[in-house]
Motif scaffolding. Sequence first.
Motif, PDB file in Angstrom:
ATOM      1  N   GLY A  75     -18.547  -4.958  -9.203  1.00 34.64           N
ATOM      2  CA  GLY A  75     -18.634  -3.606  -8.657  1.00 34.64           C
ATOM      3  C   GLY A  75     -18.083  -2.581  -9.630  1.00 34.64           C
ATOM      4  N   GLY A  76     -18.746  -1.441  -9.701  1.00 33.72           N
ATOM      5  CA  GLY A  76     -18.279  -0.398 -10.601  1.00 33.72           C
ATOM      6  C   GLY A  76     -17.902   0.888  -9.901  1.00 33.72           C
ATOM      7  N   TRP A  77     -18.321   1.054  -8.646  1.00 31.01           N
ATOM      8  CA  TRP A  77     -18.132   2.337  -7.960  1.00 31.01           C
ATOM      9  C   TRP A  77     -16.668   2.724  -7.807  1.00 31.01           C
ATOM     10  CZ3 TRP A  77     -15.579   2.850  -3.248  1.00 31.01           C
ATOM     11  CH2 TRP A  77     -15.269   1.656  -2.585  1.00 31.01           C
ATOM     12  N   GLN A  78     -15.780   1.736  -7.742  1.00 31.46           N
ATOM     13  CA  GLN A  78     -14.370   2.012  -7.451  1.00 31.46           C
ATOM     14  C   GLN A  78     -13.523   2.265  -8.694  1.00 31.46           C
ATOM     15  OE1 GLN A  78     -15.752  -0.952  -7.582  1.00 31.46           O
ATOM     16  NE2 GLN A  78     -14.388  -2.066  -8.964  1.00 31.46           N
ATOM     17  N   ILE A  79     -14.087   2.187  -9.873  1.00 37.41           N
ATOM     18  CA  ILE A  79     -13.307   2.273 -11.110  1.00 37.41           C
ATOM     19  C   ILE A  79     -12.611   3.632 -11.251  1.00 37.41           C
ATOM     20  CG2 ILE A  79     -13.396   2.168 -13.632  1.00 37.41           C
ATOM     21  CD1 ILE A  79     -13.727  -0.519 -12.236  1.00 37.41           C
ATOM     22  N   VAL A  80     -13.225   4.713 -10.772  1.00 29.53           N
ATOM     23  CA  VAL A  80     -12.631   6.039 -10.964  1.00 29.53           C
ATOM     24  C   VAL A  80     -11.313   6.200 -10.211  1.00 29.53           C
ATOM     25  CG1 VAL A  80     -14.752   7.278 -11.521  1.00 29.53           C
ATOM     26  CG2 VAL A  80     -14.100   6.965  -9.117  1.00 29.53           C
ATOM     27  N   PHE A  81     -11.091   5.400  -9.170  1.00 29.82           N
ATOM     28  CA  PHE A  81      -9.789   5.466  -8.481  1.00 29.82           C
ATOM     29  C   PHE A  81      -9.072   4.116  -8.503  1.00 29.82           C
ATOM     30  CE2 PHE A  81     -12.898   4.512  -5.116  1.00 29.82           C
ATOM     31  CZ  PHE A  81     -12.315   3.427  -4.484  1.00 29.82           C
ATOM     32  N   ARG A  82      -9.472   3.239  -9.422  1.00 25.83           N
ATOM     33  CA  ARG A  82      -8.860   1.914  -9.489  1.00 25.83           C
ATOM     34  C   ARG A  82      -7.360   1.988  -9.744  1.00 25.83           C
ATOM     35  NH1 ARG A  82     -10.599  -3.703 -12.404  1.00 25.83           N
ATOM     36  NH2 ARG A  82      -8.497  -4.541 -12.661  1.00 25.83           N
ATOM     37  N   ARG A  83      -6.924   2.953 -10.545  1.00 24.12           N
ATOM     38  CA  ARG A  83      -5.499   3.046 -10.866  1.00 24.12           C
ATOM     39  C   ARG A  83      -4.658   3.349  -9.615  1.00 24.12           C
ATOM     40  NH1 ARG A  83      -5.082   3.317 -16.541  1.00 24.12           N
ATOM     41  NH2 ARG A  83      -6.286   1.474 -17.108  1.00 24.12           N
ATOM     42  N   VAL A  84      -5.262   4.012  -8.642  1.00 22.91           N
ATOM     43  CA  VAL A  84      -4.565   4.254  -7.384  1.00 22.91           C
ATOM     44  C   VAL A  84      -4.345   2.925  -6.660  1.00 22.91           C
ATOM     45  CG1 VAL A  84      -4.646   5.442  -5.167  1.00 22.91           C
ATOM     46  CG2 VAL A  84      -5.603   6.530  -7.212  1.00 22.91           C
ATOM     47  N   THR A  85      -5.376   2.117  -6.619  1.00 25.13           N
ATOM     48  CA  THR A  85      -5.281   0.812  -5.973  1.00 25.13           C
ATOM     49  C   THR A  85      -4.271  -0.079  -6.685  1.00 25.13           C
ATOM     50  OG1 THR A  85      -7.649   1.074  -5.555  1.00 25.13           O
ATOM     51  CG2 THR A  85      -6.690  -1.048  -4.999  1.00 25.13           C
ATOM     52  N   GLU A  86      -4.286  -0.037  -8.008  1.00 23.47           N
ATOM     53  CA  GLU A  86      -3.322  -0.817  -8.776  1.00 23.47           C
ATOM     54  C   GLU A  86      -1.893  -0.362  -8.478  1.00 23.47           C
ATOM     55  OE1 GLU A  86      -4.357  -0.385 -12.850  1.00 23.47           O
ATOM     56  OE2 GLU A  86      -6.273  -1.429 -12.670  1.00 23.47           O
ATOM     57  N   ALA A  87      -1.697   0.946  -8.380  1.00 23.67           N
ATOM     58  CA  ALA A  87      -0.354   1.475  -8.115  1.00 23.67           C
ATOM     59  C   ALA A  87       0.155   1.022  -6.749  1.00 23.67           C
ATOM     60  CB  ALA A  87      -0.373   3.002  -8.196  1.00 23.67           C
ATOM     61  N   ILE A  88      -0.719   1.005  -5.761  1.00 23.00           N
ATOM     62  CA  ILE A  88      -0.321   0.524  -4.430  1.00 23.00           C
ATOM     63  C   ILE A  88       0.099  -0.936  -4.508  1.00 23.00           C
ATOM     64  CG2 ILE A  88      -1.162   0.012  -2.097  1.00 23.00           C
ATOM     65  CD1 ILE A  88      -2.978   2.495  -2.375  1.00 23.00           C
ATOM     66  N   SER A  89      -0.630  -1.725  -5.289  1.00 25.94           N
ATOM     67  CA  SER A  89      -0.315  -3.158  -5.388  1.00 25.94           C
ATOM     68  C   SER A  89       1.032  -3.417  -6.049  1.00 25.94           C
ATOM     69  CB  SER A  89      -1.421  -3.895  -6.155  1.00 25.94           C
ATOM     70  OG  SER A  89      -1.396  -3.580  -7.540  1.00 25.94           O
TER      71      SER A  89
END
Length: 409
Positions: A75-89
């Motif tokens: 999947g590529g659609w989520q890459i623009v906010f991936r860093r947000v997801t990483e930060a939550i993790s």
Amino acid sequence: MAIKEFFDIPARYRTWSMALMGVGILSVIVGFILYGTGEHHGMRFWASLLQNSTYFLLVTNAAMFFICATTLAFGGWQIVFRRVTEAISVAVIPLGIIALIVLFACIYLDPHVYHWLNPEKGDKILEGKSAFLNKGFYSTWTILTIGLWMVLGNKMRQLSRELDNNPLPDAEAGRKYIFKNTVWAAIFIVWFALTVMSVTPWFWLMSIDAHWFSTMYSWYTFASTFVAGMALITIFVVYLKNQGYLEYTNEEHIHDLGKFMFAFSIFWTYLWFAQYMLIWYANMPEETIYFNSRITSKSHSGAYTGLYWFMFCINFIAPILILMRRGSKRNYTTVTFMAIVIIFGHWLDFYQMVFASLFPDHVTLNLFDFGVAAGFVGLIMFSTAKALTKAPLIAKNHPFIKESIIHHT
């Protein structure tokens, strides 16, 4: 267009996160004074910490599951906010340490949360489960579970940041990079399946009712925490958008996050109904006892009936009615409101999972429980914000970044 690459924590945000953590610490101190001693009160104190620590740990860990699942799906659609997801993790690290302390306290201090620690003589059911339900196995599995979540999650974050200052030279390097990400994502998914989708909820939560069992329990727990995890991601993405960050994230991405909240609210309800329906249909006392304090109307039980159905309404009725429309999933205010409702609703779900088993005759929900929850919310806010400041907010050199920028649903 000028891109704001790095997050600067607003003073108001920092104040709120610190205040909420302060409320949490104060609640734990006051709660220990009120409930920390004695068999009944000790159980009350540790039950609240168990509910909150496991719930918020699983919710934040769902962020890394989302990263790994979308990585495996290319999947590529989520890459623009991936860093947000990483930060939550990243919050899995402090929350995992807290959960480990709470879980070990429930075992080694023995505040009577797990009655399998002291089975009655001649209890054939607990004797049959003793090879699984024992301190050694519980402790070892818990350490491995939380430890590998931290290690594998950190590895995925490191892989993401490799490209920040080292752009890929050619297409072949991009393929190798994607393959390496896929391998590590697969390892995380396998461990996630062995823990969240299998053994770990049996240990931490289902064994509170050691005589009862459900083969759907782990999936039910996963669905509850994953939809709450997607709601948490949505809240942070919308917040950053409102602060002028995540310029490449738009209503198309918010729409897809809304789809996840909608879809997994339905999936959770399917498991909620299927678990209940199968137990009701079989009508075996060793299984139906679980629902006595939760939905029955008998005078000597059913203490949690109102809470149980209220939880069902805000976890299913509200999402299906509000998020069904396309426009509502693209409205920042609506998806934020529903994200908060979903997180609170599944927090109540975990409350009844723990407390209706330990205190079946009366509901003990009070300010202590909300105070403890506030502390965990503050910790997630603080940990996520701190992680967001340590790397660019957009993975600009990721091979799928263009696909994510032009994403359209």
